[in-house]
Design a protein around this motif. Structure first.
Motif, mmCIF file in Angstrom:
data_model
loop_
_atom_site.group_PDB
_atom_site.id
_atom_site.type_symbol
_atom_site.label_atom_id
_atom_site.label_comp_id
_atom_site.label_asym_id
_atom_site.label_seq_id
_atom_site.Cartn_x
_atom_site.Cartn_y
_atom_site.Cartn_z
ATOM 1 N N GLN A 60 0.855 -1.276 0.077
ATOM 2 C CA GLN A 60 0.099 -0.122 -0.071
ATOM 3 C C GLN A 60 0.945 1.254 -0.021
ATOM 4 O OE1 GLN A 60 -3.629 0.400 2.538
ATOM 5 N NE2 GLN A 60 -2.366 2.147 3.490
ATOM 6 N N GLN A 61 1.890 1.133 0.886
ATOM 7 C CA GLN A 61 2.626 2.281 0.928
ATOM 8 C C GLN A 61 3.786 2.785 -0.437
ATOM 9 O OE1 GLN A 61 4.932 1.259 4.311
ATOM 10 N NE2 GLN A 61 3.899 2.317 5.668
ATOM 11 N N LEU A 62 3.984 1.584 -0.933
ATOM 12 C CA LEU A 62 4.551 1.681 -2.323
ATOM 13 C C LEU A 62 3.621 2.337 -3.312
ATOM 14 C CD1 LEU A 62 6.464 -1.552 -2.536
ATOM 15 C CD2 LEU A 62 7.607 0.820 -2.386
ATOM 16 N N TRP A 63 2.616 1.731 -3.302
ATOM 17 C CA TRP A 63 1.273 2.190 -4.175
ATOM 18 C C TRP A 63 1.169 3.694 -4.135
ATOM 19 C CZ3 TRP A 63 -1.235 1.030 -8.504
ATOM 20 C CH2 TRP A 63 -2.267 1.812 -8.650
ATOM 21 N N ASP A 64 0.981 4.384 -2.633
ATOM 22 C CA ASP A 64 0.793 5.735 -2.440
ATOM 23 C C ASP A 64 2.207 6.305 -2.885
ATOM 24 O OD1 ASP A 64 -1.498 4.869 -1.302
ATOM 25 O OD2 ASP A 64 -0.973 4.786 0.695
ATOM 26 N N GLU A 65 3.294 5.900 -3.070
ATOM 27 C CA GLU A 65 4.702 6.468 -3.458
ATOM 28 C C GLU A 65 4.444 6.602 -4.739
ATOM 29 O OE1 GLU A 65 7.566 4.808 -1.458
ATOM 30 O OE2 GLU A 65 6.656 5.032 0.545
ATOM 31 N N GLY A 66 3.553 6.045 -5.628
ATOM 32 C CA GLY A 66 3.900 6.184 -6.879
ATOM 33 C C GLY A 66 4.166 4.880 -7.617
ATOM 34 N N CYS A 67 4.555 3.810 -7.085
ATOM 35 C CA CYS A 67 5.146 2.508 -7.557
ATOM 36 C C CYS A 67 3.995 1.649 -7.810
ATOM 37 C CB CYS A 67 6.125 1.742 -6.611
ATOM 38 S SG CYS A 67 6.615 0.237 -7.010
ATOM 39 N N ARG A 68 3.828 1.296 -9.140
ATOM 40 C CA ARG A 68 2.593 0.479 -9.396
ATOM 41 C C ARG A 68 2.752 -0.879 -9.444
ATOM 42 N NH1 ARG A 68 0.608 4.545 -7.377
ATOM 43 N NH2 ARG A 68 -0.367 6.346 -8.539
ATOM 44 N N LEU A 69 3.827 -1.498 -8.739
ATOM 45 C CA LEU A 69 4.135 -2.896 -8.536
ATOM 46 C C LEU A 69 2.637 -3.773 -8.287
ATOM 47 C CD1 LEU A 69 5.902 -5.249 -8.457
ATOM 48 C CD2 LEU A 69 6.064 -4.514 -5.527
ATOM 49 N N VAL A 70 2.057 -3.247 -7.329
ATOM 50 C CA VAL A 70 1.113 -4.175 -6.719
ATOM 51 C C VAL A 70 -0.007 -4.286 -8.102
ATOM 52 C CG1 VAL A 70 -0.480 -1.966 -6.203
ATOM 53 C CG2 VAL A 70 -0.855 -4.132 -5.217
ATOM 54 N N SER A 71 -0.158 -3.254 -9.072
ATOM 55 C CA SER A 71 -1.016 -3.734 -10.236
ATOM 56 C C SER A 71 -0.576 -4.488 -11.079
ATOM 57 C CB SER A 71 -1.173 -2.198 -10.937
ATOM 58 O OG SER A 71 -0.203 -1.878 -11.643
ATOM 59 N N LEU A 72 0.467 -5.120 -11.088
ATOM 60 C CA LEU A 72 1.205 -6.005 -12.067
ATOM 61 C C LEU A 72 1.396 -7.267 -11.500
ATOM 62 C CD1 LEU A 72 4.264 -4.036 -13.123
ATOM 63 C CD2 LEU A 72 2.103 -4.195 -14.206
ATOM 64 N N LEU A 73 0.878 -7.696 -10.225
ATOM 65 C CA LEU A 73 0.846 -8.869 -9.641
ATOM 66 C C LEU A 73 -0.275 -9.735 -10.049
ATOM 67 C CD1 LEU A 73 1.601 -7.949 -5.859
ATOM 68 C CD2 LEU A 73 3.265 -8.941 -7.492
ATOM 69 N N ASP A 74 0.041 -11.032 -10.434
ATOM 70 C CA ASP A 74 -1.037 -11.970 -10.913
ATOM 71 C C ASP A 74 -1.233 -12.808 -9.653
ATOM 72 O OD1 ASP A 74 0.862 -13.985 -10.784
ATOM 73 O OD2 ASP A 74 1.158 -14.103 -12.897
ATOM 74 N N ASP A 75 -2.186 -13.720 -9.925
ATOM 75 C CA ASP A 75 -2.690 -14.495 -8.964
ATOM 76 C C ASP A 75 -1.439 -15.401 -8.323
ATOM 77 O OD1 ASP A 75 -5.248 -13.783 -8.303
ATOM 78 O OD2 ASP A 75 -6.003 -15.251 -9.783
ATOM 79 N N ARG A 76 -0.710 -15.930 -9.083
ATOM 80 C CA ARG A 76 0.408 -16.537 -8.609
ATOM 81 C C ARG A 76 1.221 -15.998 -7.689
ATOM 82 N NH1 ARG A 76 2.613 -20.688 -13.256
ATOM 83 N NH2 ARG A 76 1.160 -22.130 -13.407
#
Length: 95
Positions: A60-76
């Motif tokens: 969540q903190q990474l997302w809030d800082e502008g890192c969009r890693l979380v949006s790239l995660l798949d179910d695995r």
């Protein structure tokens, strides 16, 4: 919400709102106590409630800082994070 919310939920078939069938522990209450916006976080994957609180907060903190890693995660990737202990998941996220 201040526009800093996490991405919209994945398309249908992503299992939103359901717990993983693996019987993984639900860390929702711990996530809430650390300040994770679970209403957004849990919509990202059916495995999100099973991710330990500290790694969930880090995502969540990474997302809030502008890192969009979380949006790239798949179910695995979500399933792997849920299977790891908190320290190990934090290492994976940091790398």
């Amino acid at each position: 919400m201040s526009g800093r919310g996490m991405p919209p939920p994945p398309p249908p078939g992503g299992g939103m709102g359901m717990m993983p069938s693996s019987g993984a522990a639900d860390h929702s209450m711990a996530q809430i106590s650390l300040g994770v916006r679970v209403d957004e976080f849990h919509n990202l994957s059916m495995h999100a409630p099973a991710v330990h609180a500290a790694p969930a907060l880090k995502l969540q903190q990474l997302w809030d800082e502008g890192c969009r890693l979380v949006s790239l995660l798949d179910d695995r990737a979500w399933e792997a994070l849920a299977a790891l202990g908190a320290p190990e998941a934090l290492v994976v996220i940091d790398e």
